[in-house]
Enzyme design. Structure first.
Site, mmCIF file in Angstrom:
data_model
loop_
_atom_site.group_PDB
_atom_site.id
_atom_site.type_symbol
_atom_site.label_atom_id
_atom_site.label_comp_id
_atom_site.label_asym_id
_atom_site.label_seq_id
_atom_site.Cartn_x
_atom_site.Cartn_y
_atom_site.Cartn_z
ATOM 1 N N ILE A 14 -43.972 -33.472 60.551
ATOM 2 C CA ILE A 14 -44.992 -33.119 59.562
ATOM 3 C C ILE A 14 -45.470 -34.414 58.913
ATOM 4 C CG2 ILE A 14 -45.508 -31.809 57.471
ATOM 5 C CD1 ILE A 14 -43.618 -29.679 58.437
ATOM 6 N N HIS A 15 -46.504 -34.985 59.504
ATOM 7 C CA HIS A 15 -47.097 -36.232 59.016
ATOM 8 C C HIS A 15 -48.326 -35.900 58.167
ATOM 9 C CE1 HIS A 15 -50.235 -35.932 62.112
ATOM 10 N NE2 HIS A 15 -49.261 -35.461 62.875
ATOM 11 N N ALA A 16 -49.198 -36.858 57.933
ATOM 12 C CA ALA A 16 -50.303 -36.713 56.976
ATOM 13 C C ALA A 16 -51.225 -35.523 57.239
ATOM 14 C CB ALA A 16 -51.120 -38.003 56.926
ATOM 15 N N ALA A 19 -49.429 -32.116 56.865
ATOM 16 C CA ALA A 19 -49.020 -31.979 55.463
ATOM 17 C C ALA A 19 -50.217 -31.568 54.616
ATOM 18 C CB ALA A 19 -48.415 -33.284 54.953
#
Length: 88
Positions: A14-16, A19
């Site tokens: 769950i990166h930018a 997210a």
């Protein structure tokens, strides 16, 4: 109160981008929505909080929602996680 556990399946965790999508979904609801990973709990409406967890692929996360629209919030978040290929 609604609570559900998920396993992160996205290769990038769950990166930018994911997210941001989760925060946008959570922000549509009045309930208090929390994301828990590795013993830390953050407000799922806070992009900085979610990013600070550094959630990798294979991680187990727990989302809890408490409030009048908790069930609807959990349904929307579950749908978003599945649609985006993030978690199951």
């Amino acid at each position: 109160m609604a609570e559900k556990t998920f396993k992160v399946v996205s290769d990038s965790g769950i990166h930018a981008r994911p997210a941001t999508i989760l925060v946008q979904t959570a922000s549509k609801f009045n309930s208090e929505i929390q994301l828990e990973y590795n013993g830390k709990t953050v407000n799922l409406k806070s992009i900085m909080g979610v990013m600070s967890l550094g959630i990798p692929k294979g991680a187990t996360i727990k989302i809890t929602a408490e409030g009048a629209d908790a069930a609807e919030a959990m349904a929307a978040l579950t749908d978003t996680l599945a649609k985006e290929g993030l978690a199951e």
